[in-house]
Design an enzyme around this catalytic site. Structure first.
Site, mmCIF file in Angstrom:
data_model
loop_
_atom_site.group_PDB
_atom_site.id
_atom_site.type_symbol
_atom_site.label_atom_id
_atom_site.label_comp_id
_atom_site.label_asym_id
_atom_site.label_seq_id
_atom_site.Cartn_x
_atom_site.Cartn_y
_atom_site.Cartn_z
ATOM 1 N N LYS A 38 -9.944 -7.452 6.931
ATOM 2 C CA LYS A 38 -9.668 -7.116 7.575
ATOM 3 C C LYS A 38 -9.661 -6.293 8.840
ATOM 4 C CE LYS A 38 -5.113 -9.159 7.586
ATOM 5 N NZ LYS A 38 -4.288 -10.858 7.438
ATOM 6 N N TYR A 264 6.836 19.988 21.792
ATOM 7 C CA TYR A 264 6.327 19.179 23.168
ATOM 8 C C TYR A 264 8.099 19.112 22.980
ATOM 9 C CZ TYR A 264 1.853 18.728 24.216
ATOM 10 O OH TYR A 264 0.468 18.971 24.243
HETATM 11 C C1 LIG Z 1 -3.955 -11.303 6.326
HETATM 12 C C2 LIG Z 1 -3.862 -12.097 5.822
HETATM 13 C C3 LIG Z 1 -4.006 -12.245 4.551
HETATM 14 C C4 LIG Z 1 -3.476 -11.601 3.695
HETATM 15 O O1 LIG Z 1 -2.341 -11.113 3.468
HETATM 16 P P1 LIG Z 1 -1.506 -10.187 1.949
HETATM 17 O O2 LIG Z 1 -0.154 -10.290 2.278
HETATM 18 O O3 LIG Z 1 -2.372 -9.073 2.785
HETATM 19 O O4 LIG Z 1 -2.474 -10.421 0.901
HETATM 20 C C5 LIG Z 1 -4.220 -14.022 3.726
HETATM 21 N N1 LIG Z 1 -4.010 -14.845 5.087
HETATM 22 C C6 LIG Z 1 -4.211 -15.010 6.309
HETATM 23 C C7 LIG Z 1 -4.247 -15.730 7.006
HETATM 24 C C8 LIG Z 1 -3.624 -13.214 6.730
HETATM 25 O O5 LIG Z 1 -3.784 -13.606 8.229
#
Ligand SMILES: *Cc1c(COP(=O)(O)O)cnc(C)c1O
Length: 370
Positions: A38, A264
């Site tokens: 993701k 700034y």
């Molecule tokens: C993002 C996510 C993961 C991955 O978690 P990590 O800590 O990055 O390994 C796994 N399961 C779900 C439901 C997630 O939202």
């Protein structure tokens, strides 16, 4: 490795392979591996990362939203893709791209079954999420009867997996809470297996779950941050390699006299002579304003140069008074050396590696080391 001539995010696919193999070595032989890609593969590049992991034989992918899954399908990814947080408005698109929904409440379960029936689908794979303590998304244990009765009414869908998510897998002070979550998930899995005519997969562990709770690997694990090189602890970090290095260069060097200001709102006023370097990277590239005014730093010739004054949209100024450097020199914002990791920079502003690496904006060119 070529020297940076502009701001680039270098992605090391050899490091990705190393991390994948390291995490896999923690699993039983028959445990499946889902790679979480993701948020553009945690800020790297979801298509390149997914293509390579597909080549390496990963079993499943997960993304948060439907459009992220569509991007992977359009890039030729054929491995199953779980969409962790689909919205009802995108379910048609999800089906059109053979993506698999997480159905987390009665509303979306009902909507999906209606759509799947209308489209005359048969045994379309769906995933059911249970809330065991994170209190974010998911059915409760008490919903099992309802879910099973809805599923038994139709041939349109079939439960491919049942899953839950740990709230504090990286925090061993919360071990008791995590073990409780695992125990409730075990109860859920037993109850549901008894009521279904087939066996779905069960999964619960993210990266820190994989490392800290081997008893909770079930049929599959879901690894995100570990693939990108972070283990959420000093000990685990030693076995992983950050895949992304954010590099830039020095555009200009300024000599600032006592009494002058930098940037700034004149947020920095000098009380002695200093030398600053202006870099072509700012908050629109992912270095948030919170890194300004001495909190954040970059590394030049192996030495830390703190950010001076406010972070601009497209630039930062850093203090290089004590660094022997010149215009055109390479700058490491974060990378794989232990003194330059994204985790370290993130800690300087009380955030976590996850936020910093996923913030590198799409404006920054990606460069792949294969
Ligand atoms: C993002 C996510 C993961 C991955 O978690 P990590 O800590 O990055 O390994 C796994 N399961 C779900 C439901 C997630 O939202």
């Amino acid at each position: 490795m070529p020297k940076a001539q502009e701001t680039v995010l270098e992605i090391d696919l050899k490091a990705l392979k190393h991390n994948f193999e390291h995490l896999k070595s923690k699993l039983q032989n028959n445990t499946k591996f889902l790679a979480v890609v993701k948020a553009f593969g945690y800020g790297s590049d979801s298509c390149e990362v997914a293509s390579y992991l597909q080549e390496l034989g990963v079993d499943y992918f997960a993304v948060a939203y439907v459009n992220e899954g569509v991007t992977l399908r359009e890039a030729g990814i054929t491995t199953p893709i779980l969409v962790l947080h689909p919205q009802a408005v995108n379910l048609k698109t999800l089906i059109a791209h053979s993506l698999e929904p997480n159905l987390y409440n009665a509303k979306i379960l009902k909507e999906f079954i209606e759509l799947a029936s209308a489209e005359k689908l048969n045994n379309y794979p769906i995933h059911i999420k249970f809330n065991t303590g994170l209190n974010r998304l998911g059915f409760w244990e008490s919903d099992i009867e309802y879910i099973v009765s809805e599923i038994k009414k139709t041939d349109a869908v079939k439960i491919a997996s049942i899953f839950s998510h740990l709230a504090a897998s990286e925090d061993l002070n919360e071990k008791k809470f995590s073990l409780n979550q695992i125990a409730s998930f075990n109860t859920i899995s037993k109850k549901i297996i008894n009521k279904l005519p087939y066996n779905p997969m069960f999964h619960m562990c993210n990266t820190s779950g994989i490392l800290n709770y081997p008893e909770a690997h079930f049929d599959m694990v879901r690894a995100g941050i570990g693939l990108y090189g972070f283990g959420n602890s000093e000990k685990e970090n030693k076995n992983l390699i950050p895949i992304a290095t954010l590099k830039t260069i020095i555009s200009q060097i300024h000599n600032i006299e006592k009494g002058e200001s930098v940037g700034y709102n004149r947020a920095f006023k000098s009380n002695s002579f200093l030398k600053t370097a202006t870099l072509p990277i700012g908050h629109a590239d992912g270095i948030g304003r919170q890194y300004g005014n001495g909190k954040g730093f970059v590394t030049i010739k192996g030495q830390q140069a703190p950010i001076v004054g406010n972070v601009c949209m497209d630039m930062i100024m850093v203090n290089v008074t004590h660094i022997d450097c010149e215009e055109g020199d390479e700058v490491i914002v974060f990378g794989k050396d232990t003194t330059t990791t994204a985790e370290q920079l993130a800690e300087a502003t009380n955030t976590i590696s996850y936020e910093l690496i996923t913030s590198v904006s799409q404006r920054v060119k990606r460069f792949f080391l294969k």
